[in-house]
Design a protein around this motif. Structure first.
Motif, PDB file in Angstrom:
ATOM      1  N   ALA A   1      10.838   7.251   9.481  1.00  0.00           N
ATOM      2  CA  ALA A   1      10.188   7.013  10.644  1.00  0.00           C
ATOM      3  C   ALA A   1       9.950   5.663  10.997  1.00  0.00           C
ATOM      4  O   ALA A   1       9.947   4.768  10.163  1.00  0.00           O
ATOM      5  CB  ALA A   1       8.693   7.558  10.579  1.00  0.00           C
ATOM      6  N   ILE A   2       9.986   5.336  12.541  1.00  0.00           N
ATOM      7  CA  ILE A   2       9.828   3.874  12.954  1.00  0.00           C
ATOM      8  C   ILE A   2       8.643   3.480  12.511  1.00  0.00           C
ATOM      9  O   ILE A   2       8.281   2.250  11.839  1.00  0.00           O
ATOM     10  CB  ILE A   2       9.946   3.944  14.565  1.00  0.00           C
ATOM     11  CG1 ILE A   2      11.353   4.480  14.926  1.00  0.00           C
ATOM     12  CG2 ILE A   2       9.735   2.740  14.867  1.00  0.00           C
ATOM     13  CD1 ILE A   2      12.330   3.650  14.333  1.00  0.00           C
ATOM     14  N   ILE A   3       7.395   4.184  12.711  1.00  0.00           N
ATOM     15  CA  ILE A   3       6.045   3.764  12.215  1.00  0.00           C
ATOM     16  C   ILE A   3       5.686   4.499  10.802  1.00  0.00           C
ATOM     17  O   ILE A   3       5.759   5.884  11.027  1.00  0.00           O
ATOM     18  CB  ILE A   3       5.150   4.127  13.380  1.00  0.00           C
ATOM     19  CG1 ILE A   3       5.335   3.225  14.541  1.00  0.00           C
ATOM     20  CG2 ILE A   3       3.759   3.831  12.931  1.00  0.00           C
ATOM     21  CD1 ILE A   3       4.493   3.469  15.603  1.00  0.00           C
ATOM     22  N   PRO A   4       5.814   4.079   9.812  1.00  0.00           N
ATOM     23  CA  PRO A   4       5.197   4.810   8.250  1.00  0.00           C
ATOM     24  C   PRO A   4       3.937   5.340   8.774  1.00  0.00           C
ATOM     25  O   PRO A   4       3.010   5.021   9.197  1.00  0.00           O
ATOM     26  CB  PRO A   4       5.465   3.749   7.417  1.00  0.00           C
ATOM     27  CG  PRO A   4       5.137   2.553   8.058  1.00  0.00           C
ATOM     28  CD  PRO A   4       5.724   2.513   9.563  1.00  0.00           C
ATOM     29  N   ARG A   5       3.728   6.633   7.998  1.00  0.00           N
ATOM     30  CA  ARG A   5       2.625   7.334   7.840  1.00  0.00           C
ATOM     31  C   ARG A   5       1.537   6.831   6.947  1.00  0.00           C
ATOM     32  O   ARG A   5       0.468   7.286   6.813  1.00  0.00           O
ATOM     33  CB  ARG A   5       2.864   8.888   7.795  1.00  0.00           C
ATOM     34  CG  ARG A   5       3.529   9.221   6.167  1.00  0.00           C
ATOM     35  CD  ARG A   5       3.747  10.672   6.101  1.00  0.00           C
ATOM     36  NE  ARG A   5       4.153  10.972   5.015  1.00  0.00           N
ATOM     37  CZ  ARG A   5       5.768  11.152   4.708  1.00  0.00           C
ATOM     38  NH1 ARG A   5       6.431  10.799   5.852  1.00  0.00           N
ATOM     39  NH2 ARG A   5       6.272  11.369   3.626  1.00  0.00           N
ATOM     40  N   GLN A   6       2.181   6.074   6.087  1.00  0.00           N
ATOM     41  CA  GLN A   6       1.178   5.212   4.951  1.00  0.00           C
ATOM     42  C   GLN A   6       1.764   3.715   4.716  1.00  0.00           C
ATOM     43  O   GLN A   6       2.788   3.496   4.946  1.00  0.00           O
ATOM     44  CB  GLN A   6       1.211   6.273   3.656  1.00  0.00           C
ATOM     45  CG  GLN A   6       0.543   5.589   2.688  1.00  0.00           C
ATOM     46  CD  GLN A   6       0.507   6.476   1.166  1.00  0.00           C
ATOM     47  OE1 GLN A   6       1.113   7.697   1.316  1.00  0.00           O
ATOM     48  NE2 GLN A   6      -0.047   6.070   0.129  1.00  0.00           N
ATOM     49  N   LEU A   7       0.747   2.990   4.603  1.00  0.00           N
ATOM     50  CA  LEU A   7       0.788   1.643   4.378  1.00  0.00           C
ATOM     51  C   LEU A   7       0.343   1.126   3.030  1.00  0.00           C
ATOM     52  O   LEU A   7      -0.505   1.815   2.657  1.00  0.00           O
ATOM     53  CB  LEU A   7       0.231   0.752   5.404  1.00  0.00           C
ATOM     54  CG  LEU A   7       0.782   0.788   6.825  1.00  0.00           C
ATOM     55  CD1 LEU A   7       0.076   0.007   7.738  1.00  0.00           C
ATOM     56  CD2 LEU A   7       2.393   0.718   7.036  1.00  0.00           C
ATOM     57  N   THR A   8       1.007   0.121   2.564  1.00  0.00           N
ATOM     58  CA  THR A   8       0.703  -0.307   1.225  1.00  0.00           C
ATOM     59  C   THR A   8       0.974  -1.797   0.975  1.00  0.00           C
ATOM     60  O   THR A   8       1.783  -2.415   1.499  1.00  0.00           O
ATOM     61  CB  THR A   8       1.234   0.415  -0.048  1.00  0.00           C
ATOM     62  OG1 THR A   8       0.830  -0.008  -1.339  1.00  0.00           O
ATOM     63  CG2 THR A   8       2.870   0.307   0.008  1.00  0.00           C
ATOM     64  N   LEU A   9       0.097  -2.545   0.173  1.00  0.00           N
ATOM     65  CA  LEU A   9       0.470  -4.006  -0.205  1.00  0.00           C
ATOM     66  C   LEU A   9       0.903  -4.083  -1.607  1.00  0.00           C
ATOM     67  O   LEU A   9       0.828  -5.255  -2.128  1.00  0.00           O
ATOM     68  CB  LEU A   9      -0.935  -4.795  -0.196  1.00  0.00           C
ATOM     69  CG  LEU A   9      -1.456  -4.764   1.264  1.00  0.00           C
ATOM     70  CD1 LEU A   9      -2.821  -5.675   1.300  1.00  0.00           C
ATOM     71  CD2 LEU A   9      -0.586  -5.735   2.118  1.00  0.00           C
ATOM     72  N   ASN A  10       1.272  -2.820  -2.184  1.00  0.00           N
ATOM     73  CA  ASN A  10       1.862  -2.843  -3.523  1.00  0.00           C
ATOM     74  C   ASN A  10       3.025  -3.838  -3.712  1.00  0.00           C
ATOM     75  O   ASN A  10       3.034  -4.399  -4.846  1.00  0.00           O
ATOM     76  CB  ASN A  10       1.846  -1.453  -4.206  1.00  0.00           C
ATOM     77  CG  ASN A  10       0.616  -0.785  -4.623  1.00  0.00           C
ATOM     78  OD1 ASN A  10      -0.360  -1.277  -4.609  1.00  0.00           O
ATOM     79  ND2 ASN A  10       0.750   0.398  -4.329  1.00  0.00           N
ATOM     80  N   HIS A  11       3.718  -3.683  -2.879  1.00  0.00           N
ATOM     81  CA  HIS A  11       5.022  -4.728  -3.124  1.00  0.00           C
ATOM     82  C   HIS A  11       4.643  -6.308  -3.051  1.00  0.00           C
ATOM     83  O   HIS A  11       5.314  -6.879  -3.899  1.00  0.00           O
ATOM     84  CB  HIS A  11       5.956  -4.482  -1.844  1.00  0.00           C
ATOM     85  CG  HIS A  11       6.377  -3.218  -1.773  1.00  0.00           C
ATOM     86  ND1 HIS A  11       6.739  -2.336  -3.021  1.00  0.00           N
ATOM     87  CD2 HIS A  11       6.669  -2.122  -0.663  1.00  0.00           C
ATOM     88  CE1 HIS A  11       7.369  -1.097  -2.362  1.00  0.00           C
ATOM     89  NE2 HIS A  11       7.033  -1.066  -0.906  1.00  0.00           N
ATOM     90  N   TYR A  12       3.740  -6.443  -2.274  1.00  0.00           N
ATOM     91  CA  TYR A  12       3.165  -8.035  -2.284  1.00  0.00           C
ATOM     92  C   TYR A  12       2.561  -8.317  -3.719  1.00  0.00           C
ATOM     93  O   TYR A  12       2.659  -9.370  -4.137  1.00  0.00           O
ATOM     94  CB  TYR A  12       2.163  -8.259  -0.988  1.00  0.00           C
ATOM     95  CG  TYR A  12       2.959  -8.299   0.280  1.00  0.00           C
ATOM     96  CD1 TYR A  12       3.781  -9.434   0.572  1.00  0.00           C
ATOM     97  CD2 TYR A  12       3.151  -7.140   1.059  1.00  0.00           C
ATOM     98  CE1 TYR A  12       4.285  -9.554   1.786  1.00  0.00           C
ATOM     99  CE2 TYR A  12       3.776  -7.363   2.252  1.00  0.00           C
ATOM    100  CZ  TYR A  12       4.152  -8.283   2.626  1.00  0.00           C
ATOM    101  OH  TYR A  12       5.046  -8.406   3.791  1.00  0.00           O
ATOM    102  N   LYS A  13       1.761  -7.454  -4.185  1.00  0.00           N
ATOM    103  CA  LYS A  13       1.048  -7.623  -5.499  1.00  0.00           C
ATOM    104  C   LYS A  13       1.871  -7.600  -6.514  1.00  0.00           C
ATOM    105  O   LYS A  13       1.876  -8.521  -7.199  1.00  0.00           O
ATOM    106  CB  LYS A  13       0.261  -6.250  -5.650  1.00  0.00           C
ATOM    107  CG  LYS A  13      -0.612  -6.423  -7.000  1.00  0.00           C
ATOM    108  CD  LYS A  13      -1.760  -5.161  -7.058  1.00  0.00           C
ATOM    109  CE  LYS A  13      -2.541  -5.183  -8.434  1.00  0.00           C
ATOM    110  NZ  LYS A  13      -3.241  -3.865  -8.510  1.00  0.00           N
TER     111      LYS A  13
END
Length: 280
Positions: free
Chosen positions: A50-62
């Protein structure tokens, strides 16, 4: 009258549509990079994302900051790009001013040689550069990049500054020389304040050229402790497998210095242009 108004509004609508499409075309890759860096893996690898994800996370930055050595690459790039920019600006300002104002033999030849050296691609020069750096004993060190990067940043800076210095009236310098100033005093007290906007632009592009360079960094450095951010981002690809979360999050972090510098130089340029060289 009504026909003219209708024609005017049709033109305005067409212009705005073209501008909006151009802005979307330019900004969408940046949005997708940020969006991917905040998207969980289970959603990122869906067949139809989707263009706008239904869920966000900061795990990749962590993961990027805690489980990889990316910040070491970042610090190396900051060190190399900053020193390269300073070296390039000092040399190119002196060289450009000399080529613009001083009269000496072979001046046109030197000026053309600077432009031609900038046009030579890195793919042609990286083998001779590797031989030179090896003989100098700087191979596999980030200081090797401080020797190589000015070979393409200085010609670019000179090319830009020569054009800028030519727009400054020579009568200002002649008046200062009559008053007893030396050429260096004229450069420091008159030319540099007037040319500050142009120098700010050249510094920004010089930093960007050094920051984004990949080929020389790949060839001249092999130890992770000496490599730059472009190599660090490429390290998140293993054969045909791409770790998109780390690739996108590292790309976002790597974009911050250049974005900050562009914003900073924009403010500096506006200040320099409004100040000018006119006495109040």
């Amino acid at each position: 009258m009504a026909t003219r108004k209708a024609s005017y509004w049709r033109k305005m609508v067409l212009i705005y549509l073209i501008v909006i499409m151009a802005v979307i075309f330019a900004l969408f890759p940046i949005y997708w990079m940020i969006r991917s860096s905040l998207t969980p893996n289970k959603i990122m690898y869906e067949v139809n994302p989707a263009i706008i994800p239904r869920q966000l996370t900061l795990n990749h930055y962590k993961e990027l900051f805690t489980e990889t050595t990316f910040m070491r690459y970042f610090k190396n790039s900051l060190y190399v790009a900053t020193l390269t920019t300073l070296i390039s600006i000092v040399i190119s300002v002196l060289a450009s001013y000399s080529l613009t104002r001083l009269r000496f033999r072979f001046r046109p030849l030197v000026s053309r040689s600077i432009i031609l050296s900038y046009l030579l691609p890195a793919a042609v020069l990286f083998i001779p550069m590797h031989v030179l750096i090896s003989r100098l004993g700087f191979i596999d060190t980030k200081n090797a990049l401080l020797i190589v990067y000015p070979t393409f940043t200085i010609p670019y800076c000179c090319y830009m500054l020569i054009s800028y210095f030519r727009t400054i009236p020579a009568s200002i310098e002649e008046a200062a020389l009559i008053d007893g100033c030396s050429y260096l005093q004229v450069l420091r007290k008159i030319i540099l304040p007037i040319a500050a906007p142009g120098i700010a632009v050249v510094m920004t592009f010089s930093f960007t050229l050094a920051w984004k360079e990949f080929l020389y960094a790949l060839v001249l450095t092999t130890s992770p402790s000496e490599q730059t951010v472009t190599i660090g981002i490429a390290s998140f690809r293993f054969s045909d497998q791409y770790i998109w979360g780390l690739l996108m999050s590292s790309s976002v972090i790597a974009s911050i210095p250049t974005m900050f510098l562009y914003l900073l130089s924009q403010k500096f340029m506006i200040g320099g242009l409004t100040a000018g060289s006119v006495k109040s």
